[in-house]
Write a protein that holds these residues in place. Structure first.
Motif, PDB file in Angstrom:
ATOM      1  N   ALA A   1       8.615  -9.991  -1.969  1.00  0.00           N
ATOM      2  CA  ALA A   1       7.893  -9.952  -3.245  1.00  0.00           C
ATOM      3  C   ALA A   1       6.409 -10.242  -3.029  1.00  0.00           C
ATOM      4  CB  ALA A   1       8.497 -10.957  -4.220  1.00  0.00           C
ATOM      5  N   LEU A   2       6.099 -11.208  -2.179  1.00  0.00           N
ATOM      6  CA  LEU A   2       4.700 -11.557  -1.938  1.00  0.00           C
ATOM      7  C   LEU A   2       3.995 -10.468  -1.120  1.00  0.00           C
ATOM      8  CD1 LEU A   2       5.078 -15.378  -1.236  1.00  0.00           C
ATOM      9  CD2 LEU A   2       4.202 -14.278  -3.302  1.00  0.00           C
ATOM     10  N   TRP A   3       4.730  -9.772  -0.251  1.00  0.00           N
ATOM     11  CA  TRP A   3       4.120  -8.654   0.480  1.00  0.00           C
ATOM     12  C   TRP A   3       3.725  -7.554  -0.507  1.00  0.00           C
ATOM     13  CZ3 TRP A   3       4.390  -3.495   1.325  1.00  0.00           C
ATOM     14  CH2 TRP A   3       3.774  -2.985   2.484  1.00  0.00           C
ATOM     15  N   LEU A   4       4.605  -7.261  -1.443  1.00  0.00           N
ATOM     16  CA  LEU A   4       4.276  -6.263  -2.462  1.00  0.00           C
ATOM     17  C   LEU A   4       3.130  -6.744  -3.344  1.00  0.00           C
ATOM     18  CD1 LEU A   4       7.859  -5.112  -3.508  1.00  0.00           C
ATOM     19  CD2 LEU A   4       6.124  -3.728  -2.339  1.00  0.00           C
ATOM     20  N   LEU A   5       3.123  -8.040  -3.647  1.00  0.00           N
ATOM     21  CA  LEU A   5       2.034  -8.598  -4.450  1.00  0.00           C
ATOM     22  C   LEU A   5       0.691  -8.393  -3.748  1.00  0.00           C
ATOM     23  CD1 LEU A   5       0.941 -10.293  -6.814  1.00  0.00           C
ATOM     24  CD2 LEU A   5       1.513 -12.336  -5.480  1.00  0.00           C
TER      25      LEU A   5
ATOM     26  N   VAL B   1      -0.322  -4.854  -4.269  1.00  0.00           N
ATOM     27  CA  VAL B   1      -0.752  -4.630  -5.655  1.00  0.00           C
ATOM     28  C   VAL B   1      -2.169  -5.156  -5.861  1.00  0.00           C
ATOM     29  CG1 VAL B   1      -0.331  -5.344  -8.046  1.00  0.00           C
ATOM     30  CG2 VAL B   1       1.577  -4.570  -6.620  1.00  0.00           C
ATOM     31  N   GLU B   2      -2.468  -6.296  -5.245  1.00  0.00           N
ATOM     32  CA  GLU B   2      -3.792  -6.915  -5.394  1.00  0.00           C
ATOM     33  C   GLU B   2      -4.787  -6.411  -4.356  1.00  0.00           C
ATOM     34  OE1 GLU B   2      -2.914 -11.098  -5.320  1.00  0.00           O
ATOM     35  OE2 GLU B   2      -2.504 -11.124  -7.480  1.00  0.00           O
ATOM     36  N   ASN B   3      -4.372  -5.449  -3.539  1.00  0.00           N
ATOM     37  CA  ASN B   3      -5.244  -4.838  -2.531  1.00  0.00           C
ATOM     38  C   ASN B   3      -5.841  -5.882  -1.588  1.00  0.00           C
ATOM     39  OD1 ASN B   3      -6.419  -2.544  -1.329  1.00  0.00           O
ATOM     40  ND2 ASN B   3      -8.340  -2.867  -2.438  1.00  0.00           N
ATOM     41  N   GLN B   4      -4.990  -6.785  -1.119  1.00  0.00           N
ATOM     42  CA  GLN B   4      -5.425  -7.786  -0.147  1.00  0.00           C
ATOM     43  C   GLN B   4      -5.738  -7.100   1.187  1.00  0.00           C
ATOM     44  OE1 GLN B   4      -5.955 -11.045  -0.762  1.00  0.00           O
ATOM     45  NE2 GLN B   4      -5.448 -10.665  -2.919  1.00  0.00           N
ATOM     46  N   PRO B   5      -6.623  -7.691   1.999  1.00  0.00           N
ATOM     47  CA  PRO B   5      -7.009  -7.057   3.269  1.00  0.00           C
ATOM     48  C   PRO B   5      -5.848  -6.978   4.257  1.00  0.00           C
ATOM     49  CG  PRO B   5      -7.904  -9.277   3.104  1.00  0.00           C
ATOM     50  CD  PRO B   5      -7.349  -8.954   1.752  1.00  0.00           C
ATOM     51  N   GLY B   6      -5.930  -6.016   5.131  1.00  0.00           N
ATOM     52  CA  GLY B   6      -4.906  -5.829   6.144  1.00  0.00           C
ATOM     53  C   GLY B   6      -4.876  -4.382   6.578  1.00  0.00           C
ATOM     54  N   PRO B   7      -3.949  -4.040   7.440  1.00  0.00           N
ATOM     55  CA  PRO B   7      -3.874  -2.663   7.938  1.00  0.00           C
ATOM     56  C   PRO B   7      -3.209  -1.721   6.929  1.00  0.00           C
ATOM     57  CG  PRO B   7      -2.128  -3.968   8.918  1.00  0.00           C
ATOM     58  CD  PRO B   7      -2.952  -4.924   8.095  1.00  0.00           C
ATOM     59  N   PHE B   8      -3.800  -1.644   5.747  1.00  0.00           N
ATOM     60  CA  PHE B   8      -3.208  -0.864   4.664  1.00  0.00           C
ATOM     61  C   PHE B   8      -4.308  -0.130   3.898  1.00  0.00           C
ATOM     62  CE2 PHE B   8      -1.297  -5.114   5.022  1.00  0.00           C
ATOM     63  CZ  PHE B   8      -0.052  -4.785   5.529  1.00  0.00           C
ATOM     64  N   ARG B   9      -3.923   0.932   3.234  1.00  0.00           N
ATOM     65  CA  ARG B   9      -4.818   1.553   2.268  1.00  0.00           C
ATOM     66  C   ARG B   9      -4.417   1.082   0.871  1.00  0.00           C
ATOM     67  NH1 ARG B   9      -1.804   4.954  -0.533  1.00  0.00           N
ATOM     68  NH2 ARG B   9      -0.237   6.315   0.450  1.00  0.00           N
ATOM     69  N   ARG B  10      -5.233   1.365  -0.091  1.00  0.00           N
ATOM     70  CA  ARG B  10      -4.955   0.986  -1.478  1.00  0.00           C
ATOM     71  C   ARG B  10      -3.781   1.807  -2.027  1.00  0.00           C
ATOM     72  NH1 ARG B  10      -8.117  -1.255  -5.640  1.00  0.00           N
ATOM     73  NH2 ARG B  10      -9.911  -1.317  -4.217  1.00  0.00           N
ATOM     74  N   LEU B  11      -2.984   1.201  -2.889  1.00  0.00           N
ATOM     75  CA  LEU B  11      -1.893   1.914  -3.540  1.00  0.00           C
ATOM     76  C   LEU B  11      -2.445   3.017  -4.439  1.00  0.00           C
ATOM     77  CD1 LEU B  11       0.477  -0.974  -4.760  1.00  0.00           C
ATOM     78  CD2 LEU B  11       0.725   0.429  -2.711  1.00  0.00           C
ATOM     79  N   THR B  12      -1.750   4.131  -4.461  1.00  0.00           N
ATOM     80  CA  THR B  12      -2.080   5.169  -5.424  1.00  0.00           C
ATOM     81  C   THR B  12      -1.488   4.789  -6.781  1.00  0.00           C
ATOM     82  OG1 THR B  12      -0.058   6.431  -4.974  1.00  0.00           O
ATOM     83  CG2 THR B  12      -1.997   6.901  -3.606  1.00  0.00           C
ATOM     84  N   GLY B  13      -1.865   5.538  -7.810  1.00  0.00           N
ATOM     85  CA  GLY B  13      -1.316   5.271  -9.135  1.00  0.00           C
ATOM     86  C   GLY B  13       0.199   5.352  -9.173  1.00  0.00           C
ATOM     87  N   PRO B  14       0.822   6.423  -8.667  1.00  0.00           N
ATOM     88  CA  PRO B  14       2.291   6.511  -8.660  1.00  0.00           C
ATOM     89  C   PRO B  14       2.955   5.407  -7.841  1.00  0.00           C
ATOM     90  CG  PRO B  14       1.338   8.688  -8.392  1.00  0.00           C
ATOM     91  CD  PRO B  14       0.196   7.704  -8.277  1.00  0.00           C
ATOM     92  N   GLU B  15       2.334   5.011  -6.727  1.00  0.00           N
ATOM     93  CA  GLU B  15       2.911   3.928  -5.924  1.00  0.00           C
ATOM     94  C   GLU B  15       2.862   2.610  -6.680  1.00  0.00           C
ATOM     95  OE1 GLU B  15       1.730   5.730  -1.506  1.00  0.00           O
ATOM     96  OE2 GLU B  15       0.400   4.334  -2.552  1.00  0.00           O
TER      97      GLU B  15
END
Length: 240
Positions: free
Chosen positions: A152-156, A159-173
């Motif tokens: 749940a906290l990983w998804l959080l 959702v909050e666009n915390q830094p890391g090896p990720f891109r921002r969620l799209t609207g559908p995601e």
């Protein structure tokens, strides 16, 4: 409006409460059993899964009570099946969603340096690659599954666009995570009886009107006929 972040925090914060509730018997079921349920012909029938779980639990409990205490291997009554089912469903929903989201938004780990690079440059690049691959923020598909609060906290964090090896969620995601988080949080709150609830019962009032039941948040349940205004509590009719 309750946000996706709030739903995910609710799951993470109350997971320990669910574990504690597994071995307790003090939580209310919904709709509640008792005199009011009898008066209204058991009110709204619980869904088949909960009925079957309750039947299994009662049978197991009778078997336990019939045991001779001197028997070897004496066992305790089972865990609360409804709570266990809630935890399994929520965990599965969170893990499946996180697997899907991570496969899209998580950047692949940095590749090691080519063998043709100078030794010093190659070692620096390889050190960075090892650190990137071992980044604890990464979601991993192999090995031990993470507990629901972590998921749940990983998804959080996504959702909050915390830094890391990720891109921002799209609207559908973001919408997908929101739907799953809302459903999972609702199950957790209902299992722990920490949210207000309302249900229209299948059983009709003698006047023919629909009966709404209100309860939750630790409050005694109340049934109300939307037709004639009759009100029931667990002690019987209080207004007609």
């Amino acid at each position: 409006m309750t946000t996706t972040a709030t739903h995910l925090r609710t799951i993470a914060l109350h997971w320990t409460d669910l574990r504690d509730a597994l071995a307790t018997t003090g939580l209310a079921t919904w709709p509640p059993a008792g005199r009011m349920a009898d008066y209204l012909s058991a009110l709204d029938r619980a869904d088949e899964q909960l009925v079957e779980a309750a039947r299994w639990q009662a049978a197991y409990a009778r078997q336990y009570l019939d045991r001779d205490p001197s028997q070897v291997g004496e066992t305790r009554p089972p865990l609360r099946i409804a709570i266990l089912d809630t935890m399994r469903v929520v965990e599965a929903a969170l893990h499946d969603t996180t697997d899907q989201i991570a496969s899209s938004v998580q950047r692949p780990a940095m590749r090691p340096a080519p063998a043709t690079w100078p030794a010093a440059d190659r070692e620096r690049r390889n050190a960075l690659a090892r650190a990137d691959a071992a980044d604890p923020r990464r979601w991993r598909w192999t090995g031990r599954r993470r507990p629901a609060p972590y998921t749940a906290l990983w998804l959080l964090a996504r959702v909050e666009n915390q830094p890391g090896p990720f891109r921002r969620l799209t609207g559908p995601e973001a919408e997908q995570v929101g739907v799953v988080a809302a459903g999972a949080a609702e199950r957790v709150e209902r299992a722990l009886d920490i949210t207000a609830q309302k249900r229209t019962l299948a059983q009709r009032c003698p006047c023919g009107g629909e009966i709404d039941m209100h309860g939750g948040e630790g409050r005694p349940p109340v049934a109300h006929c939307v037709g004639c205004g009759r009100i029931w509590t667990e002690s019987g009719v209080i207004a007609a």
